[in-house]
Design a protein around this motif. Structure first.
Motif, PDB file in Angstrom:
ATOM      1  N   GLU A  64       0.827  -1.199   0.000  1.00 23.11           N
ATOM      2  CA  GLU A  64       0.000   0.000   0.000  1.00 23.11           C
ATOM      3  C   GLU A  64       0.864   1.253   0.000  1.00 23.11           C
ATOM      4  OE1 GLU A  64      -3.439   2.266   2.678  1.00 23.11           O
ATOM      5  OE2 GLU A  64      -2.860   0.198   3.148  1.00 23.11           O
ATOM      6  N   ARG A  65       1.948   1.219   0.750  1.00 24.37           N
ATOM      7  CA  ARG A  65       2.854   2.361   0.775  1.00 24.37           C
ATOM      8  C   ARG A  65       3.470   2.582  -0.599  1.00 24.37           C
ATOM      9  NH1 ARG A  65       5.571   1.355   5.664  1.00 24.37           N
ATOM     10  NH2 ARG A  65       7.359   0.417   4.630  1.00 24.37           N
ATOM     11  N   LYS A  66       3.771   1.493  -1.297  1.00 21.76           N
ATOM     12  CA  LYS A  66       4.312   1.603  -2.657  1.00 21.76           C
ATOM     13  C   LYS A  66       3.287   2.244  -3.589  1.00 21.76           C
ATOM     14  CE  LYS A  66       6.126  -1.167  -6.490  1.00 21.76           C
ATOM     15  NZ  LYS A  66       6.447  -2.547  -6.961  1.00 21.76           N
ATOM     16  N   ALA A  67       2.028   1.823  -3.486  1.00 26.18           N
ATOM     17  CA  ALA A  67       0.980   2.386  -4.333  1.00 26.18           C
ATOM     18  C   ALA A  67       0.788   3.874  -4.044  1.00 26.18           C
ATOM     19  CB  ALA A  67      -0.332   1.632  -4.126  1.00 26.18           C
ATOM     20  N   ARG A  68       0.839   4.241  -2.774  1.00 24.63           N
ATOM     21  CA  ARG A  68       0.701   5.652  -2.417  1.00 24.63           C
ATOM     22  C   ARG A  68       1.878   6.466  -2.948  1.00 24.63           C
ATOM     23  NH1 ARG A  68      -1.348   5.758   3.908  1.00 24.63           N
ATOM     24  NH2 ARG A  68      -3.175   4.417   3.663  1.00 24.63           N
ATOM     25  N   SER A  69       3.061   5.878  -2.896  1.00 23.50           N
ATOM     26  CA  SER A  69       4.253   6.561  -3.420  1.00 23.50           C
ATOM     27  C   SER A  69       4.115   6.823  -4.911  1.00 23.50           C
ATOM     28  CB  SER A  69       5.509   5.724  -3.144  1.00 23.50           C
ATOM     29  OG  SER A  69       5.733   5.573  -1.767  1.00 23.50           O
ATOM     30  N   GLU A  70       3.553   5.859  -5.636  1.00 24.80           N
ATOM     31  CA  GLU A  70       3.348   6.037  -7.076  1.00 24.80           C
ATOM     32  C   GLU A  70       2.354   7.150  -7.363  1.00 24.80           C
ATOM     33  OE1 GLU A  70       2.229   2.140  -8.305  1.00 24.80           O
ATOM     34  OE2 GLU A  70       4.294   1.356  -8.300  1.00 24.80           O
ATOM     35  N   CYS A  71       1.341   7.301  -6.507  1.00 30.70           N
ATOM     36  CA  CYS A  71       0.396   8.409  -6.667  1.00 30.70           C
ATOM     37  C   CYS A  71       1.102   9.750  -6.482  1.00 30.70           C
ATOM     38  CB  CYS A  71      -0.749   8.280  -5.666  1.00 30.70           C
ATOM     39  SG  CYS A  71      -1.902   6.940  -5.986  1.00 30.70           S
ATOM     40  N   ILE A  72       1.962   9.813  -5.477  1.00 29.25           N
ATOM     41  CA  ILE A  72       2.709  11.051  -5.239  1.00 29.25           C
ATOM     42  C   ILE A  72       3.615  11.360  -6.422  1.00 29.25           C
ATOM     43  CG2 ILE A  72       4.524  12.081  -3.808  1.00 29.25           C
ATOM     44  CD1 ILE A  72       3.279  10.574  -1.425  1.00 29.25           C
ATOM     45  N   ALA A  73       4.302  10.345  -6.932  1.00 32.19           N
ATOM     46  CA  ALA A  73       5.202  10.541  -8.071  1.00 32.19           C
ATOM     47  C   ALA A  73       4.448  11.082  -9.276  1.00 32.19           C
ATOM     48  CB  ALA A  73       5.893   9.218  -8.416  1.00 32.19           C
ATOM     49  N   GLY A  96       9.888   4.552   6.199  1.00 31.25           N
ATOM     50  CA  GLY A  96       8.556   4.535   5.628  1.00 31.25           C
ATOM     51  C   GLY A  96       8.184   5.747   4.797  1.00 31.25           C
ATOM     52  N   GLU A  97       9.151   6.579   4.436  1.00 28.27           N
ATOM     53  CA  GLU A  97       8.863   7.745   3.593  1.00 28.27           C
ATOM     54  C   GLU A  97       8.413   7.293   2.200  1.00 28.27           C
ATOM     55  OE1 GLU A  97      12.185  10.832   5.446  1.00 28.27           O
ATOM     56  OE2 GLU A  97      12.672   9.612   3.700  1.00 28.27           O
ATOM     57  N   PRO A  98       7.702   8.153   1.466  1.00 31.22           N
ATOM     58  CA  PRO A  98       7.374   7.824   0.074  1.00 31.22           C
ATOM     59  C   PRO A  98       8.638   7.501  -0.708  1.00 31.22           C
ATOM     60  CG  PRO A  98       6.144   9.764   0.789  1.00 31.22           C
ATOM     61  CD  PRO A  98       7.112   9.442   1.890  1.00 31.22           C
ATOM     62  N   ASP A  99       8.589   6.409  -1.467  1.00 24.59           N
ATOM     63  CA  ASP A  99       9.752   5.954  -2.229  1.00 24.59           C
ATOM     64  C   ASP A  99       9.663   6.530  -3.645  1.00 24.59           C
ATOM     65  OD1 ASP A  99      11.804   4.672  -3.517  1.00 24.59           O
ATOM     66  OD2 ASP A  99      11.339   2.684  -2.712  1.00 24.59           O
ATOM     67  N   LEU A 100      10.522   7.497  -3.941  1.00 21.70           N
ATOM     68  CA  LEU A 100      10.502   8.179  -5.237  1.00 21.70           C
ATOM     69  C   LEU A 100      11.741   7.859  -6.072  1.00 21.70           C
ATOM     70  CD1 LEU A 100       9.224  11.690  -4.052  1.00 21.70           C
ATOM     71  CD2 LEU A 100       7.888   9.783  -4.962  1.00 21.70           C
ATOM     72  N   ARG A 101      12.365   6.732  -5.809  1.00 25.51           N
ATOM     73  CA  ARG A 101      13.589   6.412  -6.544  1.00 25.51           C
ATOM     74  C   ARG A 101      13.314   6.159  -8.020  1.00 25.51           C
ATOM     75  NH1 ARG A 101      16.007   2.032  -2.384  1.00 25.51           N
ATOM     76  NH2 ARG A 101      13.757   1.608  -2.224  1.00 25.51           N
ATOM     77  N   ASN A 102      12.258   5.465  -8.358  1.00 26.52           N
ATOM     78  CA  ASN A 102      11.936   5.252  -9.778  1.00 26.52           C
ATOM     79  C   ASN A 102      11.603   6.571 -10.460  1.00 26.52           C
ATOM     80  OD1 ASN A 102      12.318   2.488  -9.659  1.00 26.52           O
ATOM     81  ND2 ASN A 102      10.170   2.047  -9.196  1.00 26.52           N
ATOM     82  N   TRP A 103      10.889   7.444  -9.759  1.00 25.70           N
ATOM     83  CA  TRP A 103      10.586   8.767 -10.318  1.00 25.70           C
ATOM     84  C   TRP A 103      11.882   9.545 -10.568  1.00 25.70           C
ATOM     85  CZ3 TRP A 103      11.492  13.694  -8.308  1.00 25.70           C
ATOM     86  CH2 TRP A 103      10.873  14.741  -8.989  1.00 25.70           C
ATOM     87  N   SER A 104      12.833   9.433  -9.649  1.00 24.65           N
ATOM     88  CA  SER A 104      14.107  10.139  -9.814  1.00 24.65           C
ATOM     89  C   SER A 104      14.839   9.685 -11.079  1.00 24.65           C
ATOM     90  CB  SER A 104      14.996   9.920  -8.587  1.00 24.65           C
ATOM     91  OG  SER A 104      14.397  10.454  -7.431  1.00 24.65           O
ATOM     92  N   ILE A 105      14.802   8.380 -11.340  1.00 24.50           N
ATOM     93  CA  ILE A 105      15.438   7.868 -12.556  1.00 24.50           C
ATOM     94  C   ILE A 105      14.752   8.433 -13.798  1.00 24.50           C
ATOM     95  CG2 ILE A 105      15.852   5.762 -13.900  1.00 24.50           C
ATOM     96  CD1 ILE A 105      16.236   4.313 -11.214  1.00 24.50           C
ATOM     97  N   LYS A 106      13.429   8.557 -13.745  1.00 24.61           N
ATOM     98  CA  LYS A 106      12.697   9.129 -14.879  1.00 24.61           C
ATOM     99  C   LYS A 106      13.049  10.602 -15.083  1.00 24.61           C
ATOM    100  CE  LYS A 106       8.822   5.893 -14.559  1.00 24.61           C
ATOM    101  NZ  LYS A 106       7.372   5.726 -14.252  1.00 24.61           N
ATOM    102  N   VAL A 107      13.350  11.304 -13.996  1.00 23.50           N
ATOM    103  CA  VAL A 107      13.807  12.692 -14.114  1.00 23.50           C
ATOM    104  C   VAL A 107      15.080  12.755 -14.948  1.00 23.50           C
ATOM    105  CG1 VAL A 107      14.826  14.626 -12.824  1.00 23.50           C
ATOM    106  CG2 VAL A 107      12.725  13.553 -11.994  1.00 23.50           C
ATOM    107  N   ILE A 108      16.002  11.835 -14.682  1.00 24.94           N
ATOM    108  CA  ILE A 108      17.256  11.792 -15.440  1.00 24.94           C
ATOM    109  C   ILE A 108      16.979  11.436 -16.901  1.00 24.94           C
ATOM    110  CG2 ILE A 108      19.475  10.595 -15.650  1.00 24.94           C
ATOM    111  CD1 ILE A 108      19.378  10.203 -12.581  1.00 24.94           C
ATOM    112  N   GLU A 109      16.071  10.496 -17.129  1.00 23.51           N
ATOM    113  CA  GLU A 109      15.737  10.095 -18.501  1.00 23.51           C
ATOM    114  C   GLU A 109      15.119  11.239 -19.290  1.00 23.51           C
ATOM    115  OE1 GLU A 109      13.181   6.797 -17.759  1.00 23.51           O
ATOM    116  OE2 GLU A 109      14.823   5.339 -17.520  1.00 23.51           O
ATOM    117  N   ARG A 110      14.496  12.179 -18.606  1.00 20.97           N
ATOM    118  CA  ARG A 110      13.855  13.313 -19.277  1.00 20.97           C
ATOM    119  C   ARG A 110      14.750  14.542 -19.347  1.00 20.97           C
ATOM    120  NH1 ARG A 110       8.427  14.356 -16.330  1.00 20.97           N
ATOM    121  NH2 ARG A 110       9.538  13.483 -14.546  1.00 20.97           N
ATOM    122  N   GLY A 111      16.022  14.361 -19.047  1.00 19.90           N
ATOM    123  CA  GLY A 111      16.969  15.460 -19.238  1.00 19.90           C
ATOM    124  C   GLY A 111      17.264  16.264 -17.995  1.00 19.90           C
TER     125      GLY A 111
END
Length: 221
Positions: A64-73, A96-111
């Protein structure tokens, strides 16, 4: 601007005692108490709220925490806007903080470029170091992973996890004052976005003169 769809003002009873408040938190409170006494009561209240909110966050199911993190991302992009060519300070998730590591990688992919905050010394501002997947990490303060080396930069956007937050975009952190101290020392003020779960919303954190509000708060609701 608080990016949070839950704009209804919660009833005061949903939260711990407010510091008028002082007579509830401090049995020997006097109406003519000095400002330092008032701050001591606020600090005790914040400590108790911090512990309560962290425990509630850690009790959430991992999936559930993962799903919530994806909503935040998904909502962060709207809060930040253009990514290409900008340095975004993210963070490595902790307690237990929101996990935004995948979002961070996408930031790099977008320049964009990602920087991670590093505690240099107690009482000092944070240092931000550029990081990309594959760069070496080491254990820093509180055992959080940080870049082992790399250029120190000033980010254009600071994404900061919150333990709690209020309607005025003030952030309740871990009590070290690192983010407030860092933002106060910056010559060029970045866009600051607090991220947290909607259940961390407080009526107020009773901001003090040293507290700096975030530009926006993004939650999973």
């Amino acid at each position: 601007m608080a990016i949070d769809d839950n704009d209804a003002e919660p009833a005061l009873g949903e939260y711990a005692s407010p510091p008028c408040f002082m007579h509830e938190l401090s049995p020997d409170y006097r109406p003519d108490a000095a400002p330092s006494d008032a701050w001591a009561d606020v600090a005790r209240w914040r400590k108790a709220e911090r512990q309560r909110l962290i425990e509630e966050r850690l009790a959430v199911d991992v999936d559930e925490r993962k799903a919530r993190s994806e909503c935040i991302a998904a909502r962060l992009d709207a809060a930040i806007g253009r990514i290409s060519g900008r340095i975004v300070s993210a963070y490595w998730p902790f307690r237990g903080e929101p996990d935004l590591r995948n979002w961070s990688i996408k930031v790099i992919e977008r320049g964009g470029r990602i920087a991670l905050p590093v505690v240099i010394r107690k009482g000092w501002p944070l240092e931000f170091r550029i990081w990309a997947p594959g760069d070496p990490l080491e254990r820093g303060v509180w055992n959080i992973l940080v870049p082992s080396h790399g250029p120190s930069v000033q980010p254009d956007v600071v994404v900061a996890p919150v333990v709690g937050f209020d309607a005025a975009n003030y952030r309740l952190g871990y009590g070290g004052g690192f983010f407030d101290r860092t933002l106060a020392a910056m010559t060029n003020q970045p866009l600051t976005v607090g991220v947290g779960f909607a259940g961390s919303r407080l009526r107020t954190i009773y901001p003090q003169p040293h507290d700096i509000p975030m530009s926006a708060i993004v939650t999973d609701e």
